[in-house]
Design an enzyme around this catalytic site. Structure first.
Site, mmCIF file in Angstrom:
data_model
loop_
_atom_site.group_PDB
_atom_site.id
_atom_site.type_symbol
_atom_site.label_atom_id
_atom_site.label_comp_id
_atom_site.label_asym_id
_atom_site.label_seq_id
_atom_site.Cartn_x
_atom_site.Cartn_y
_atom_site.Cartn_z
ATOM 1 N N HIS A 3 0.694 -1.215 0.035
ATOM 2 C CA HIS A 3 0.044 0.203 0.273
ATOM 3 C C HIS A 3 1.125 1.288 -0.058
ATOM 4 O O HIS A 3 1.680 1.456 0.852
ATOM 5 C CB HIS A 3 -0.822 0.108 1.168
ATOM 6 C CG HIS A 3 -1.765 -0.771 0.940
ATOM 7 N ND1 HIS A 3 -3.342 -0.762 0.198
ATOM 8 C CD2 HIS A 3 -2.034 -2.293 1.543
ATOM 9 C CE1 HIS A 3 -3.905 -1.957 0.457
ATOM 10 N NE2 HIS A 3 -3.431 -2.668 1.193
ATOM 11 N N CYS A 12 -0.564 2.163 -5.144
ATOM 12 C CA CYS A 12 -1.435 3.197 -5.416
ATOM 13 C C CYS A 12 -0.300 4.440 -5.669
ATOM 14 O O CYS A 12 0.868 4.352 -4.931
ATOM 15 C CB CYS A 12 -2.238 3.710 -4.284
ATOM 16 S SG CYS A 12 -3.673 2.588 -3.944
#
Ligand SMILES: *[C@@H]1O[C@H](CO)[C@@H](O)[C@H](O)[C@H]1NC(C)=O
Length: 340
Positions: free
Chosen positions: A161, A203
């Site tokens: 992440h 991301c």
């Protein structure tokens, strides 16, 4: 006396002529060998930074890359595999001791031949940077060391992440784009690589390579600033997403490559479709010195294979005497020293 001198002179001339021919031959072979990108060995650093069962897909992403580089010839001794979680043993795993990257569950990625080098809480920013830069404590086992040199091509794949210029490790800390750029700079100064291919699926991934400023690094990421990286699909039996989209489409290309493939990274990048992937993959090549259509995929995802050299080093001839055998062995040893 003059005759002796002239004979000696002729001998020296003959010898030096012979040795320079031999050197020229060797030289051209060495050049042919290095023109493949100047590397003599390959390393892969594959990192899943996420914990927890619902991040199953990040483990699957990384194990898929692991399986690919092994299939293409990088041995476990040259792979550093870091997995922050062990989803295969999670009590919620309906298929214990397995990890799949596809709901069809054709292929168990965990299998029985996976060497995890850093697992669970060992996967920290500090350990990662120490491993890259070689500043490890003396009692660190070989399997946890990146023993690369200035002839090594290194694939660095990361997933987890992330956000704008950071990637989370576990749920506790993060590595910034500056930390990573600094680690690569140290590697460059310590001559720990020939070329690096950096690939990241997270991301806002492309922000992670924005601070690189060391030579011979090629980078690619799954998504631009402000953009998420999406999972590809869910296995409803297991109850979680099993792979991320960008990694999925990279694998789709890599699955059709074998060790002898001449496919280039330009070919790989040419398959990137933002609509299909659901984000905009980035490519950064300004620090890299070779045209991308000359960079074979196997320059990073495979290992140096040189069939010609191998044949040259181990001639399949019948030895009619022990002396000749000894001679051949000696030649072999010398040649090996030159190339590796
Ligand atoms: C790759 O290129 C080499 C040299 O041009 C050629 O000999 C070889 O057959 C090619 N390999 C494949 C799989 O096309």
């Amino acid at each position: 006396m003059a005759r002796v001198w002239s004979l000696l002179f002729i001998w020296i001339a003959i010898l030096s002529c012979y040795s320079s021919t031999a050197n020229a031959d060797q030289q051209s072979e060495v050049e042919g060998f290095f023109s493949q990108g100047g590397h003599t060995n390959n390393w892969a650093v594959l990192v899943c930074t996420s914990r927890f069962w619902f991040n199953y897909r990040h483990v699957a992403n990384t194990l898929s890359m692991y399986r690919t580089v092994k299939r293409l010839g990088i041995p476990d001794s040259n792979i550093i595999l870091m997995l922050a979680d062990d989803v295969s043993c999670n009590a919620r795993n309906k298929y214990p001791a397995t990890v799949y990257n596809n709901a069809a569950r054709f292929l168990d990625l965990y299998g029985d031949n996976v060497e995890v080098d850093y697992r669970g809480y060992e996967v920290t920013v500090e350990n990662f940077i120490r491993m890259l830069t070689g500043r490890v404590s003396p009692d660190t086992p070989r399997s946890k060391r990146l023993l690369s040199d200035d002839r090594s091509n290194i694939l660095v794949y990361m997933t987890g992440h992330g956000g704008d210029e950071f990637l989370k490790f576990q749920d506790a800390e993060e590595i910034s784009a500056y930390d990573l750029a600094d680690a690569f700079k140290q590697m460059s100064e310590k001559k720990r690589y020939n070329e690096i291919f950096f690939m990241i699926d997270t991301c806002q991934a492309n922000t992670m390579y924005s601070k690189f400023d060391s030579p011979n690094i090629l980078a690619t990421g799954s998504s631009e600033l402000g953009e998420s990286s999406f999972s590809h699909h869910t296995d409803y039996e297991i109850g979680v997403a099993v792979i991320d989209s960008y990694t999925y489409y990279n694998l789709e290309f890599l699955e059709n490559i074998d060790m002898t493939s001449n496919k280039t990274l330009q070919d790989l990048f040419g398959t990137y479709d933002p609509v299909q992937i659901s984000s905009h993959p980035g490519i950064r090549s300004d620090l890299f010195h070779r045209p991308l259509d000359k960079v074979k995929v196997t320059d990073f995802f495979g290992n140096v294979q040189n069939v010609e050299l191998t044949r040259y080093r181990y001639p399949l001839v019948e030895h009619d005497s022990w002396t000749e055998e000894v001679k051949t062995t000696t030649t072999t040893t010398t040649t090996t020293t030159i190339y590796f």
